[in-house]
Design a protein around this motif. Structure first.
Motif, short mmCIF file in Angstrom:
data_model
loop_
_atom_site.label_atom_id
_atom_site.label_comp_id
_atom_site.label_asym_id
_atom_site.label_seq_id
_atom_site.Cartn_x
_atom_site.Cartn_y
_atom_site.Cartn_z
N VAL A 202 0.86 -1.18 0.00
CA VAL A 202 0.00 0.00 0.00
C VAL A 202 0.89 1.23 0.00
N GLU A 205 1.12 6.99 2.00
CA GLU A 205 0.13 7.93 2.51
C GLU A 205 -1.03 7.26 3.23
N GLU A 206 -1.20 5.94 3.08
CA GLU A 206 -2.34 5.24 3.66
C GLU A 206 -2.12 4.96 5.14
N ASP A 207 -3.25 4.90 5.88
CA ASP A 207 -3.22 4.55 7.29
C ASP A 207 -3.09 3.03 7.42
N GLU A 210 -5.94 1.26 9.23
CA GLU A 210 -7.14 1.16 8.40
C GLU A 210 -6.98 0.05 7.36
N VAL A 211 -5.80 -0.05 6.80
CA VAL A 211 -5.53 -1.12 5.82
C VAL A 211 -5.72 -2.49 6.46
N PHE A 277 -10.34 -2.60 -1.27
CA PHE A 277 -9.45 -1.44 -1.34
C PHE A 277 -10.05 -0.36 -2.24
N HIS A 280 -12.85 1.47 -0.37
CA HIS A 280 -12.41 2.34 0.72
C HIS A 280 -11.38 3.37 0.25
N ILE A 282 -8.34 2.94 -0.84
CA ILE A 282 -6.96 2.64 -0.44
C ILE A 282 -6.13 2.42 -1.70
N GLU A 283 -5.04 3.12 -1.79
CA GLU A 283 -4.22 3.10 -3.00
C GLU A 283 -3.13 2.04 -2.89
#
Length: 322
Positions: A202, A205-207, A210-211, A277, A280, A282-283
Motif C-alpha cells: 500500500v 500515505e495510507e493509514d 485502516e488497511v 481497497f 475504501h 486505499i491506493e
C-alpha cells in the motif's frame, strides 16, 4: 536316418499321444486348480484391501475433516503398494507351481535365481537403494498420493508412490518421475494443513491500521461464504508490517486452509481484497520504470524555432559561398 524313420513310424506317434493324454489327465486338472486358486487369492486380496480401505475411511470420518483427508491419502498410498506387491507374489507362485507340474525340477532354478538375485544386487545397487528408500518413505509417511510436494526443486501433485519411483504432475500437466534413492530434498506443502501468505503493498500515505482493518473484513467475509467456509481452518491472521521498499509499505497476512486449498483461497481473497481497497479508496502503488534521460527538460517551441532558423541561415551561407 534311423531317427527319421522312427518319426515316420505309427508306433512312435501312438506312444507320444499316449504320454500326452496321460500327462493331460494328471497335470491339467492340477494346473487348472492352481489357476483357480490364484484367481481366488487375487479376489480375496481385492476384498481385503477394500475392507481395510472402508475401515480406515470410516475411522477418519469419526474425526474432523482434516483427519479424514489424511486417512484417505494414507490408505490410498499404502493399499496401492500392497495390491501391487500381492499380485506379484501370487503370480510368481503360480508360475513356479505350473513349472513343477510340467515336470521341471525347480530346485536348480531356485538356486540359479538366488545367485542371479545376488548378482543383480551387486550390479544394480541403485535399484536396491531405490526400493529401500521407497520402503522407508512409505513407512515414515512422508508423502502420499494427492499431496502437493516439491521434489528436488520440482513441484507438483503426487500421482503415484511406489517402492522404486515417485510420480508428480505439475500445473502444466508435465509428468515428472523421480527415483526414490535420488530424492535429496522433499517438501510437502499439504501435510495436515496448508497456508497461503499475502504480501500486500500500500502507498505510504495510507493509514496502516485502516488497511489492516479492511484486510480483516475481507478475510471474515471470505470465511463466512458457504463455498469456502469448509476450506478455511482459521481466520485471517495479520502478521504486521513486513517491510518498507522504495514505493510502498508491505503488510503480511496469512490464511490457514485445508491441505489442498491454499491456491484457490488465495486467488479468491486477492480478488475480494482488491474490491475492498477500491471501495475504501486505499491506493496500491503501481509499478513504475525509470527511463534514462526522461527527466531532462523537453525543448520548447522557441528553442525549436531558433534551431530551425540557425539551420536556415547556415544553408543560405552555404549557397552564397557556392
Amino acid at each position: 536316418m534311423p531317427q527319421i524313420h522312427s518319426w515316420l513310424d505309427v508306433t512312435f506317434w501312438r506312444e507320444v499321444l499316449r504320454r500326452t493324454v496321460a500327462w493331460a489327465i494328471h497335470a491339467l486338472p492340477a494346473m487348472l486348480l492352481i489357476l483357480l486358486l490364484a484367481l481366488a487369492l487375487l479376489k480375496v486380496l481385492h476384498l481385503l484391501c477394500r475392507r481395510v480401505d472402508v475401515s480406515l475411511r470410516r475411522r477418519g470420518r469419526s474425526g474432523d475433516v482434516r483427519t479424514a483427508r489424511e486417512m484417505e491419502k494414507r490408505s490410498d498410498t499404502l493399499l496401492g503398494v500392497f495390491r501391487t506387491t500381492g499380485k506379484v507374489v501370487v503370480w510368481v507362485m503360480v508360475v513356479m507351481l505350473i513349472v513343477v507340474q510340467l515336470g521341471v525340477d525347480v530346485a536348480p532354478l531356485l538356486v540359479g535365481a538366488g545367485i542371479a538375485v545376488l548378482a543383480i544386487g551387486f550390479g544394480a545397487q541403485e535399484l536396491v537403494r531405490d526400493v529401500i528408500s521407497g520402503f522407508f518413505l512409505l513407512l515414515e509417511n512422508h508423502i502420499r498420493v494427492g499431496d502437493m510436494v516439491s521434489v528436488n526443486g520440482t513441484g507438483g501433485l503426487v500421482e503415484h508412490v511406489g517402492l522404486r519411483t515417485v510420480t508428480l504432475r505439475d500445473e502444466s500437466g508435465v509428468v515428472h518421475v523421480f527415483q526414490n534413492g535420488k530424492i535429496n530434498a522433499l517438501s510437502n506443502r499439504t501435510r495436515e494443513w496448508s497456508a497461503t501468505v499475502f504480501d500486500v503493498e500500500v502507498a505510504y500515505e495510507e493509514d496502516v491500521d485502516e488497511v489492516m482493518r479492511v484486510m480483516r473484513e475481507a478475510g471474515r467475509e471470505l470465511q463466512e461464504d458457504r463455498r469456502y467456509k469448509a476450506s478455511i481452518l482459521e481466520p485471517l491472521e495479520i502478521l504486521g508490517v513486513e517491510s518498507f521498499d522504495g514505493r510502498a509499505v508491505v503488510v503480511r497476512a496469512r490464511i490457514k486452509t485445508q491441505p489442498t486449498e491454499p491456491w484457490q483461497i488465495g486467488r479468491e481473497y486477492r480478488r475480494r481484497l482488491k474490491r475492498a481497497f477500491d471501495a475504501h479508496g486505499i491506493e496500491m502503488p503501481l509499478p513504475h520504470r525509470t527511463i534514462p534521460g526522461a527527466h531532462e527538460r523537453a525543448p520548447s517551441r522557441a528553442d525549436v524555432r531558433a534551431a530551425n532558423g540557425a539551420n536556415g541561415a547556415r544553408l543560405e551561407e552555404t549557397g552564397v559561398q557556392a
